[in-house]
Design a protein around this motif. Structure first.
Motif, PDB file in Angstrom:
ATOM      1  N   SER A 150       0.943  -1.226   0.042  1.00 48.71           N
ATOM      2  CA  SER A 150       0.190   0.029  -0.007  1.00 48.71           C
ATOM      3  C   SER A 150       0.877   1.229   0.048  1.00 48.71           C
ATOM      4  O   SER A 150       0.256   2.240  -0.359  1.00 48.71           O
ATOM      5  N   ALA A 151       2.144   1.212   0.339  1.00 52.54           N
ATOM      6  CA  ALA A 151       3.071   2.345   0.279  1.00 52.54           C
ATOM      7  C   ALA A 151       4.345   1.571   0.224  1.00 52.54           C
ATOM      8  O   ALA A 151       4.752   0.696   0.832  1.00 52.54           O
ATOM      9  N   MET A 152       5.266   2.482  -0.602  1.00 53.16           N
ATOM     10  CA  MET A 152       6.802   2.208  -0.794  1.00 53.16           C
ATOM     11  C   MET A 152       7.439   3.377  -1.081  1.00 53.16           C
ATOM     12  O   MET A 152       7.158   4.316  -1.808  1.00 53.16           O
ATOM     13  N   LYS A 153       8.708   3.413  -0.181  1.00 55.07           N
ATOM     14  CA  LYS A 153       9.545   4.515  -0.672  1.00 55.07           C
ATOM     15  C   LYS A 153      10.864   4.342   0.063  1.00 55.07           C
ATOM     16  O   LYS A 153      11.319   3.804   1.148  1.00 55.07           O
ATOM     17  N   PHE A 154      12.071   4.849  -0.685  1.00 49.56           N
ATOM     18  CA  PHE A 154      13.283   4.421  -0.144  1.00 49.56           C
ATOM     19  C   PHE A 154      13.535   5.726   0.531  1.00 49.56           C
ATOM     20  O   PHE A 154      13.011   6.721   0.664  1.00 49.56           O
ATOM     21  N   HIS A 155      14.389   5.349   1.899  1.00 47.08           N
ATOM     22  CA  HIS A 155      14.953   6.348   2.653  1.00 47.08           C
ATOM     23  C   HIS A 155      15.784   7.333   1.949  1.00 47.08           C
ATOM     24  O   HIS A 155      16.298   7.294   1.050  1.00 47.08           O
ATOM     25  N   HIS A 156      15.687   8.543   2.476  1.00 46.64           N
ATOM     26  CA  HIS A 156      16.159  10.042   1.990  1.00 46.64           C
ATOM     27  C   HIS A 156      17.775   9.920   2.302  1.00 46.64           C
ATOM     28  O   HIS A 156      18.253  10.794   1.272  1.00 46.64           O
ATOM     29  N   GLU A 157      18.260   9.169   2.903  1.00 45.93           N
ATOM     30  CA  GLU A 157      19.822   9.422   3.313  1.00 45.93           C
ATOM     31  C   GLU A 157      20.326   7.814   3.255  1.00 45.93           C
ATOM     32  O   GLU A 157      21.496   8.121   2.538  1.00 45.93           O
ATOM     33  N   SER A 158      19.703   6.996   3.596  1.00 46.21           N
ATOM     34  CA  SER A 158      20.461   5.512   3.469  1.00 46.21           C
ATOM     35  C   SER A 158      19.978   4.994   2.199  1.00 46.21           C
ATOM     36  O   SER A 158      18.762   4.538   1.806  1.00 46.21           O
ATOM     37  N   ARG A 159      20.990   4.528   1.257  1.00 44.51           N
ATOM     38  CA  ARG A 159      20.375   4.376  -0.098  1.00 44.51           C
ATOM     39  C   ARG A 159      20.253   2.791  -0.190  1.00 44.51           C
ATOM     40  O   ARG A 159      19.572   2.299  -1.271  1.00 44.51           O
ATOM     41  N   SER A 160      20.337   1.943   1.053  1.00 38.14           N
ATOM     42  CA  SER A 160      19.879   0.580   1.072  1.00 38.14           C
ATOM     43  C   SER A 160      18.572   0.153   1.815  1.00 38.14           C
ATOM     44  O   SER A 160      18.283  -0.692   1.741  1.00 38.14           O
ATOM     45  N   LEU A 161      18.060   1.057   2.483  1.00 37.75           N
ATOM     46  CA  LEU A 161      16.985   1.137   3.284  1.00 37.75           C
ATOM     47  C   LEU A 161      15.375   1.357   2.386  1.00 37.75           C
ATOM     48  O   LEU A 161      15.479   2.575   1.876  1.00 37.75           O
ATOM     49  N   LEU A 162      14.812   0.298   2.286  1.00 41.55           N
ATOM     50  CA  LEU A 162      13.434   0.547   1.474  1.00 41.55           C
ATOM     51  C   LEU A 162      12.183   0.323   2.677  1.00 41.55           C
ATOM     52  O   LEU A 162      12.307  -0.608   3.450  1.00 41.55           O
ATOM     53  N   GLY A 163      11.380   1.441   2.739  1.00 40.19           N
ATOM     54  CA  GLY A 163      10.380   1.352   3.723  1.00 40.19           C
ATOM     55  C   GLY A 163       8.878   0.641   2.798  1.00 40.19           C
ATOM     56  O   GLY A 163       8.675   1.263   1.505  1.00 40.19           O
ATOM     57  N   LEU A 164       8.341  -0.400   3.333  1.00 38.00           N
ATOM     58  CA  LEU A 164       7.034  -1.079   2.780  1.00 38.00           C
ATOM     59  C   LEU A 164       5.845  -0.857   3.814  1.00 38.00           C
ATOM     60  O   LEU A 164       6.186  -1.020   4.961  1.00 38.00           O
ATOM     61  N   ALA A 165       4.763  -0.722   3.303  1.00 38.47           N
ATOM     62  CA  ALA A 165       3.692  -0.905   3.974  1.00 38.47           C
ATOM     63  C   ALA A 165       2.619  -1.710   3.274  1.00 38.47           C
ATOM     64  O   ALA A 165       2.541  -1.670   2.300  1.00 38.47           O
TER      65      ALA A 165
END
Length: 534
Positions: A162-177
């Motif tokens: 329902s939501a997806m976005k890369f972290h604005h500082e860490s290039r390997s962290l991906l947020g998912l909901a």
């Protein structure tokens, strides 16, 4: 700084006074998405018809700068630290990169085997990866260097993102909901969860955002009317806000102001440091607020970036050819053609040039530099040193000028038209000048200075040519020696690895033999014990 919210219209507010600056509406239906470029100059809007627009906010106005003529567009995102390249996802599962300057597709990624609508696209912090969230629950990570899918993220607990976005500082962290109420932070390098908040919401999660002050703080909103604040480092929910509206979107700025869009068309603005009461309640929409966004802080733009506004006003970009960016060289030592050319005008006695071979190009074959009489390399070096010495003598004003052969009639004097004090009309009287008369004739200082300046300039050019040729030869030899040393080191390491592999295999065989021997001894001991028992 501006604040934007979209529903069936796009509303632009001034954050300082929260006054409505502009209402923009061109299409029917609820707009799908709206994002700001990281340089805070432009907005990217995706409507329900599948049309992507680039908008520019001005004083009390919003201008349309460019329409992206792609069909079935479903999601879009600006490139980090700029606005030229835009990632676009379609309903058929295609992901492309659009160049706003050339107005063309400059990159197309392979389509997945199971085609599904691309709901979200997001660049990582270093612009090395692009994430595309599909309707079937898969998240495909594309490498922007290799231009191929490098990872497919599958969540075992959900098949709906329902939501997806890369972290604005860490290039390997991906947020998912997910629609099940889960919030996940996935490390795409290891493909493992850094933080997992299971069933943190009682209904689908509508949006996620990252704090611009603390990189470990993340926020999420859901249709359960709840906003959570997480500390990703300790994997804990540190704060919770319950509202009277179903929350549909989320945005945060550097002042710790948090804005929520709701299904009732109301926008709530809170201060994250005090969640007791909202700072502002905006009732500008009559339908569901699908997205809210703060204008980022203006970043410094490099000189190579373009301005869409200026380009739109001056010229049509589609009529110009865009040169592809120069590829970075991986190793200068392998690019022989980039080295300075060898000087072929060292000797005036040079004959027909030989065909260049690999050794000649690398500057190792000195045979073509020998003269026709068969001089060896030592004689050639001696001649070259003699020529260099001659150049220094000619350039040194304190040296003995009698050693330098300076022509009487130089090109400079001919051009200037200075008559010679010795050569006259050719009569017999003039040819019978005594040596005393000739000795009394002296050229002017200005004429002599021009002759010396012209000769010195020519000698300096020849000296520079010889010096550059020598430097180029030395550089080629140096790079070749480096290549040879690296090759030897590689062969040595390969030999060592082979030897170690053989030793390991011998140890394994020896260990297996010991195990077999031990098994036989244990069997014999058991047999002996059984015989003694009888």
């Amino acid at each position: 700084m501006y604040f934007t919210s979209i529903s069936s219209r796009l509303l632009l507010y001034d954050v300082n006074s929260w006054d409505l600056k502009k209402s923009y509406c061109c299409y029917e239906g609820i707009l799908r998405d709206l994002t700001w470029s990281d340089d805070s100059k432009y907005m990217l809007q995706v409507n329900s018809k599948g049309v992507v627009e680039i908008l520019s906010p001005t004083d009390n106005d919003i201008r349309t700068l460019q329409h992206i003529p792609l069909k079935d567009t479903w999601s879009a995102s600006f490139h980090r630290d700029g606005h030229r390249n835009i990632a676009i996802g379609t309903r058929s599962g295609n992901v492309v990169i659009w160049d706003t300057k050339s107005k063309n597709i400059i990159k197309t990624f392979p389509t997945p085997s199971q085609q599904s609508s691309v709901n979200f696209v997001s660049y990582n912090a270093k612009n090395t990866s692009l994430a595309a969230s599909m309707l079937n629950g898969d998240v495909i990570i594309y490498g922007l260097v290799s231009n191929i899918p490098v990872l497919t993220v599958k969540l075992p607990s959900s098949r709906s993102i329902s939501a997806m976005k890369f972290h604005h500082e860490s290039r390997s962290l991906l947020g998912l909901a997910t629609d099940e109420g889960h919030v996940i932070m996935r490390d795409i390098t290891t493909n493992k969860d850094k933080a997992y908040f299971q069933n943190v919401h009682g209904s689908p999660v509508s949006d996620i955002a990252y704090s611009l002050i603390n990189r470990d703080v993340m926020l999420s909103t859901g249709y359960d009317k709840v906003m959570h604040v997480y500390d990703v480092r300790v994997q804990n929910v540190v704060s919770t806000l319950k509202t009277s509206y179903a929350l549909t979107s989320l945005a945060i700025n550097v002042e710790n102001q948090v804005a929520f869009g709701t299904k009732n068309g109301v926008v709530l603005v809170y201060d994250l440091r005090d969640l007791t009461n909202p700072v502002k309640v905006i009732k500008g929409h009559e339908e569901e607020v699908h997205r809210v966004a703060f204008q980022p802080i203006r970043k410094k733009i490099e000189s190579t970036d373009i301005s869409l506004r200026e380009d739109n006003e001056t010229t049509n970009l589609s009529t110009h050819k865009i040169n592809s960016p120069a590829r970075g060289r991986t190793s200068d030592m392998f690019l022989i053609t980039d080295s300075p050319p060898r000087n072929t005008d060292i000797s005036a006695q040079a004959g027909d040039a030989k065909a260049d071979s690999f050794l000649v190009m690398m500057g190792l074959d000195k045979s073509h530099e020998c003269n026709e009489d068969g001089d060896n390399s030592e004689q050639f070096e001696q001649k070259k040193s003699d020529k260099l010495e001659l150049r220094y003598l000619q350039l040194d004003p304190d040296s003995n000028l009698s050693k330098v052969s300076t022509p009487l009639n130089s090109r400079t004097t001919e051009n200037l038209g200075f008559p010679s004090p010795i050569i006259t009309n050719g009569s017999s009287e003039n040819r019978q000048l005594s040596t005393a008369d000739v000795s009394n004739v002296k050229p002017s200082n200005s004429n002599q200075g021009l002759i010396m300046d012209s000769q010195a300039a020519d000698d300096l050019k020849d000296f520079i040519k010889i010096t550059l040729a020598d430097i180029a030869d030395d550089n080629r030899n140096y790079f070749l020696h480096i290549m040879m040393a690296l090759t030897k080191q590689k062969l040595y390491l390969e030999k060592k690895i082979t030897t170690m592999s053989e030793q390991i295999q011998n140890l394994v065989n020896h260990q297996n033999a010991l195990v077999e021997t031990n098994r036989k001894l244990a069997l014999e001991i058991d047999q002996l014990k059984s015989k003694q028992s009888y």
